[in-house]
Design an enzyme around this catalytic site. Sequence first.
Site, PDB file in Angstrom:
ATOM      1  N   ASN A   1       0.644  -1.311  -0.329  1.00 11.21           N
ATOM      2  CA  ASN A   1      -0.079   0.264   0.003  1.00 11.21           C
ATOM      3  C   ASN A   1       1.016   1.540  -0.142  1.00 11.21           C
ATOM      4  O   ASN A   1       1.177   1.637   1.358  1.00 11.21           O
ATOM      5  CB  ASN A   1      -0.891   0.237   1.461  1.00 11.21           C
ATOM      6  CG  ASN A   1      -1.717   1.252   1.322  1.00 11.21           C
ATOM      7  OD1 ASN A   1      -1.639   1.737   0.634  1.00 11.21           O
ATOM      8  ND2 ASN A   1      -2.178   1.680   2.563  1.00 11.21           N
ATOM      9  N   TRP A   2       1.237   1.496  -1.073  1.00 15.05           N
ATOM     10  CA  TRP A   2       2.072   2.969  -1.082  1.00 15.05           C
ATOM     11  C   TRP A   2       1.175   4.412  -0.420  1.00 15.05           C
ATOM     12  O   TRP A   2       2.425   4.879  -0.237  1.00 15.05           O
ATOM     13  CB  TRP A   2       2.253   3.196  -2.398  1.00 15.05           C
ATOM     14  CG  TRP A   2       3.239   1.945  -3.405  1.00 15.05           C
ATOM     15  CD1 TRP A   2       3.256   0.887  -3.215  1.00 15.05           C
ATOM     16  CD2 TRP A   2       3.677   2.428  -4.528  1.00 15.05           C
ATOM     17  NE1 TRP A   2       3.777  -0.069  -3.975  1.00 15.05           N
ATOM     18  CE2 TRP A   2       3.901   1.132  -5.080  1.00 15.05           C
ATOM     19  CE3 TRP A   2       3.607   2.913  -5.794  1.00 15.05           C
ATOM     20  CZ2 TRP A   2       4.507   1.048  -6.376  1.00 15.05           C
ATOM     21  CZ3 TRP A   2       3.797   3.173  -7.242  1.00 15.05           C
ATOM     22  CH2 TRP A   2       4.755   1.534  -7.260  1.00 15.05           C
ATOM     23  N   LYS A   3      -0.284   4.284  -0.440  1.00  7.15           N
ATOM     24  CA  LYS A   3      -0.366   5.576   0.204  1.00  7.15           C
ATOM     25  C   LYS A   3      -0.087   6.794  -0.667  1.00  7.15           C
ATOM     26  O   LYS A   3       0.333   6.047  -1.629  1.00  7.15           O
ATOM     27  CB  LYS A   3      -0.217   5.537   1.958  1.00  7.15           C
ATOM     28  CG  LYS A   3       0.087   4.051   2.448  1.00  7.15           C
ATOM     29  CD  LYS A   3       0.427   4.493   4.522  1.00  7.15           C
ATOM     30  CE  LYS A   3      -0.246   3.930   4.949  1.00  7.15           C
ATOM     31  NZ  LYS A   3      -0.343   3.118   6.127  1.00  7.15           N
TER      32      LYS A   3
ATOM     33  N   HIS B   1      -9.759   1.650   3.978  1.00  6.92           N
ATOM     34  CA  HIS B   1      -8.239   1.847   5.346  1.00  6.92           C
ATOM     35  C   HIS B   1      -8.765   3.096   6.569  1.00  6.92           C
ATOM     36  O   HIS B   1      -9.544   3.863   5.855  1.00  6.92           O
ATOM     37  CB  HIS B   1      -7.463   2.485   3.841  1.00  6.92           C
ATOM     38  CG  HIS B   1      -5.903   2.651   4.300  1.00  6.92           C
ATOM     39  ND1 HIS B   1      -5.643   3.353   5.671  1.00  6.92           N
ATOM     40  CD2 HIS B   1      -5.151   1.172   4.515  1.00  6.92           C
ATOM     41  CE1 HIS B   1      -4.488   2.951   6.296  1.00  6.92           C
ATOM     42  NE2 HIS B   1      -3.845   1.832   5.357  1.00  6.92           N
TER      43      HIS B   1
ATOM     44  N   GLU C   1      -5.347  -4.988  10.457  1.00  5.73           N
ATOM     45  CA  GLU C   1      -5.261  -3.598  10.435  1.00  5.73           C
ATOM     46  C   GLU C   1      -5.378  -2.882  11.887  1.00  5.73           C
ATOM     47  O   GLU C   1      -6.187  -1.890  11.359  1.00  5.73           O
ATOM     48  CB  GLU C   1      -4.595  -2.129   9.315  1.00  5.73           C
ATOM     49  CG  GLU C   1      -4.014  -3.489   7.907  1.00  5.73           C
ATOM     50  CD  GLU C   1      -3.939  -1.982   6.968  1.00  5.73           C
ATOM     51  OE1 GLU C   1      -2.997  -2.632   6.436  1.00  5.73           O
ATOM     52  OE2 GLU C   1      -4.217  -1.233   6.381  1.00  5.73           O
TER      53      GLU C   1
ATOM     54  N   GLY D   1       2.639   2.600  10.697  1.00 10.14           N
ATOM     55  CA  GLY D   1       2.954   3.621  10.617  1.00 10.14           C
ATOM     56  C   GLY D   1       3.818   3.947  11.549  1.00 10.14           C
ATOM     57  O   GLY D   1       4.858   4.416  11.928  1.00 10.14           O
TER      58      GLY D   1
ATOM     59  N   SER E   1       2.632  -1.838  10.216  1.00  6.47           N
ATOM     60  CA  SER E   1       4.487  -2.443  10.256  1.00  6.47           C
ATOM     61  C   SER E   1       5.080  -3.596  10.532  1.00  6.47           C
ATOM     62  O   SER E   1       5.383  -4.340  11.062  1.00  6.47           O
ATOM     63  CB  SER E   1       4.655  -1.478  12.238  1.00  6.47           C
ATOM     64  OG  SER E   1       4.363  -0.200  12.546  1.00  6.47           O
TER      65      SER E   1
ATOM     66  N   GLY F   1       2.549  -1.228   4.172  1.00  3.15           N
ATOM     67  CA  GLY F   1       2.914   0.239   4.232  1.00  3.15           C
ATOM     68  C   GLY F   1       3.823   1.186   3.811  1.00  3.15           C
ATOM     69  O   GLY F   1       4.773   0.308   2.298  1.00  3.15           O
ATOM     70  N   GLY F   2       5.251   1.215   4.756  1.00  3.64           N
ATOM     71  CA  GLY F   2       6.298   1.467   4.355  1.00  3.64           C
ATOM     72  C   GLY F   2       7.375   0.455   3.870  1.00  3.64           C
ATOM     73  O   GLY F   2       8.046   0.749   2.951  1.00  3.64           O
TER      74      GLY F   2
HETATM   75  P1  PGA Z   1       2.380  -0.027   7.439  1.00  2.00           P
HETATM   76  O1  PGA Z   1       1.561   0.690   7.003  1.00  2.00           O
HETATM   77  O2  PGA Z   1       2.891  -0.594   6.918  1.00  2.00           O
HETATM   78  O3  PGA Z   1       3.220   1.547   7.110  1.00  2.00           O
HETATM   79  O4  PGA Z   1       2.067   0.493   9.321  1.00  2.00           O
HETATM   80  C1  PGA Z   1       0.447  -0.206   6.418  1.00  2.00           C
HETATM   81  C2  PGA Z   1      -1.176  -0.214   5.582  1.00  2.00           C
HETATM   82  O5  PGA Z   1      -1.234   1.499   7.015  1.00  2.00           O
HETATM   83  O6  PGA Z   1      -1.299  -0.631   5.125  1.00  2.00           O
END
Ligand code: PGA
Length: 250
Positions: A9-11, A94, A166, A172, A212, A233-234
């Site tokens: 998920n690149w956001k 999300h 999640e 994050g 995370s 995400g990250g």
């Molecule tokens: P994260 O994000 O891996 O940066 O915690 C996950 C997400 O929000 O899908």
Amino acid sequence: MGKYIIAGNWKMNKLPSETEAYVKEVAAATAGAQCEVVCCTPFTNLAEAVKGAENTHVSIGAENLHFEDKGAYTGEVSADMLLDLGVKYVIIGHSERRQYFAETDETVNLKVKKALEKGLVPILCVGESLEQREAGITMDLITIQIKKAFAGIPASEAEKVVIAYEPIWAIGTGKTATADQAEEVCGAIRAVLAGLYDGKTAQTVTIQYGGSMNAANAAELLAKPNIDGGLIGGASLKSADFAKIVEAAK
Ligand code: PGA
């Protein structure tokens, strides 16, 4: 259990101009993948992402969609628009969309139904805040999120939905849920599905963990029986990190 899916998920990260090359890099880094590999990108990057994924095992997803087919919805993007680009997956509900963009269980349900009707694979996100966890209402909240998201969806369609558990406090923050905490909720989600539908449907649905997840903790999380993948995400923004998570999903 459901099919393993590791989705990035690149956001709101990466430019359209760097997307084709980066998706190719992800495809090369994950060449031996034994699971489905997905990159979910901003709307502006999708055409380039699909180009980068051509003739590879990587699939492309969007991060949102609108629940109407077309019309006067300034700034919105429809399922048909995504399909026309070659997009296969779409993240729905999300926590960042629920928190900052007034997404509700009702709009989430409409979006999941629209995605299924059109043949997009919804990645439905659910999860509790730290306050809710500390109040001991995690499962009550997640049960409501799941029941409302699946309202009016028959079993034959429900089994196509991917669920991402999640916990908001883990997104994050670098503070991942322990494998046992994640497994407890993912197993409980499967029990809710078994109650709504039947055991077979509950077993067929892919349930991801997100929050995370990274190269260091992925293997332990993915080894749990009710965790069939991750929404990342990250760690999806660097191909080497993402590839290590994909490697752990076998
Ligand atoms: P994260 O994000 O891996 O940066 O915690 C996950 C997400 O929000 O899908």
